[in-house]
Design a protein around this motif. Structure first.
Motif, short mmCIF file in Angstrom:
data_model
loop_
_atom_site.label_atom_id
_atom_site.label_comp_id
_atom_site.label_asym_id
_atom_site.label_seq_id
_atom_site.Cartn_x
_atom_site.Cartn_y
_atom_site.Cartn_z
N PHE A 1 0.90 -1.16 0.00
CA PHE A 1 0.00 0.00 0.00
C PHE A 1 0.94 1.20 0.00
O PHE A 1 2.14 1.03 0.14
N MET A 2 0.41 2.41 -0.20
CA MET A 2 1.32 3.56 -0.28
C MET A 2 1.18 4.42 0.97
O MET A 2 0.09 4.51 1.54
N THR A 3 2.26 5.07 1.36
CA THR A 3 2.18 6.05 2.45
C THR A 3 2.97 7.29 2.08
O THR A 3 3.85 7.24 1.23
N ARG A 4 2.63 8.36 2.75
CA ARG A 4 3.33 9.63 2.51
C ARG A 4 3.32 10.44 3.80
O ARG A 4 2.29 10.50 4.47
N VAL A 5 4.45 11.05 4.14
CA VAL A 5 4.46 12.02 5.25
C VAL A 5 4.71 13.40 4.67
O VAL A 5 5.38 13.53 3.65
N PRO B 1 0.19 15.76 -2.95
CA PRO B 1 -0.84 14.82 -3.40
C PRO B 1 -0.53 13.36 -3.07
O PRO B 1 0.63 12.95 -3.06
N LEU B 2 -1.57 12.62 -2.77
CA LEU B 2 -1.46 11.17 -2.55
C LEU B 2 -2.71 10.54 -3.18
O LEU B 2 -3.78 10.52 -2.56
N PRO B 3 -2.61 10.04 -4.42
CA PRO B 3 -3.79 9.52 -5.11
C PRO B 3 -4.45 8.37 -4.35
O PRO B 3 -3.75 7.47 -3.88
#
Ligand code: IMP
Ligand code: MG
Length: 334
Positions: A219-223, A227-229
């Motif tokens: 799965f994707m993560t971002r800090v 944008p985070l699709p």
């Protein structure tokens, strides 16, 4: 795989540390070279202990591995020395004389600059330190007395090692979507994070690399901002067991399902020869601790087939738990 590059495919925190530590142990790596900077923390579980390394290369888990910090990296001296103690690698680590130094003032500039704050930087000062390098006023490793015992000519060491058929791993940081050139600008870090940049920082020409492993989390993560699709709420992430906090800064990580288009882009821009799919057990709990592809449930195998078809690249590694050896290594079967 004499010379291998490990690059992140999304927004960092894909689990590069785990893949690096696995390869260090399994392939008995001779050299592991850290690029990038102190803003990135690589999490490694070793002998039941967790390490969040900002400077020391993840290959430290293999006791015979020579550890190097690249000329294109930025060194935070106090953090470097602290991690050398924590990992007990004093006798086998080197830092290139030309690596830039991050100073306290860089961190202060990072934390007080309204524009950088708006981007949600880590506050380690990496952007301001790189600006200073570009102005050609930055201190470099050879200017710092505490680093004198560790100074090395990293490019020469690695190229000699490749000549002698030693195994060399170039450890990238963050992920393609945080690349200064290819990512979600301006919500990116201060450097290019692609495989080519990793080679350039280390001082290895592109023709000398045998494999590029792009690491993608299931799965994707971002800090930070940007944008985070397909982003889901924190509550939903907790329900799915995807909720994480950042290893380096303790901030909540935002999350989203795996994105096939972004995976394809990461493979293309890194020239990947292999994919490592990490945290597979978080999305497919029945895969926890799995050691072979055939024992995985049908839906899990179908997902992996889909990734391979879409990216036209083999999924060579599948992470099934946090320890280095919780992994399915499909290289022999390909
Ligand atoms: P900086 O790299 O500290 O300038 O931060 C710029 C952006 O990159 C912010 O969105 C950070 O959260 C992100 N970032 C920097 N390093 C990492 C990392 O190691 N993992 C995940 N995100 C990072
Ligand atoms: Mg990290």
């Amino acid at each position: 795989m004499p010379c291998t590059v490990i690059a992140g495919g999304f927004w960092g925190d894909e689990g590069k540390g785990k893949i690096i530590s696995y390869l260090a142990l399994k392939d008995k790596l001779d050299f592991c070279v850290r690029t990038g900077s102190v803003n990135a923390a690589h999490t490694i579980w070793h002998d039941g202990k967790r390490y969040a390394l900002h400077m020391v290369p993840g290959g430290f888990v293999h006791e015979k591995c020579r550890l190097l910090v690249a000329p294109g990296a930025n060194v935070h001296v106090a953090q470097f020395l602290k991690e050398i103690d924590e990992t007990d690698v004093k006798r086998r680590i080197g830092v290139d004389s030309q690596a830039s130094i991050i100073e306290e003032k860089h961190s202060t500039q990072d934390k007080t600059n309204a524009h950088l704050k708006g981007l949600g930087t880590t506050g380690w000062g990496v952007g301001p330190a790189i600006e200073e390098r570009v102005r050609r006023t930055a201190k470099i490793a050879k200017d710092v007395p505490e680093l004198r015992p560790y100074l090395a000519d990293v490019a020469t060491e690695i190229n000699d090692a490749i000549d002698k058929d030693k195994t060399v791993l170039l450890e990238g940081t963050q992920g393609l979507q945080l690349s200064l050139f290819h990512g979600t600008y301006p919500y990116v870090t201060g450097r290019d994070t692609s495989a080519s940049a990793i080679c350039s920082e280390a001082g290895v020409g592109p023709t000398r690399v045998n494999d590029v492993v792009v690491v993608l989390k299931a799965f994707m993560t971002r800090v930070g901002t940007g944008p985070l699709p397909g982003e889901i709420s924190k509550e939903e992430a907790q329900k799915r067991g995807w909720f994480e906090t950042a290893a380096g800064t303790d901030r909540d990580r935002r999350s989203a399902p795996f994105d096939f288009e972004l995976a394809k882009k990461a493979v293309m821009l890194n020239g990947a020869t292999q994919i490592a799919l990490t945290k597979f057990d978080c999305v497919h709990p029945k895969c926890k601790g799995g050691k072979t592809f055939d024992e995985l449930p049908k839906d899990a195998r179908q997902f992996i087939d889909r990734v391979e078809k879409y990216t036209k690249t083999p999924v060579a590694f599948i992470g099934t738990g946090p320890e280095a050896l919780d992994l399915i290594d499909r290289r022999k079967q390909q």
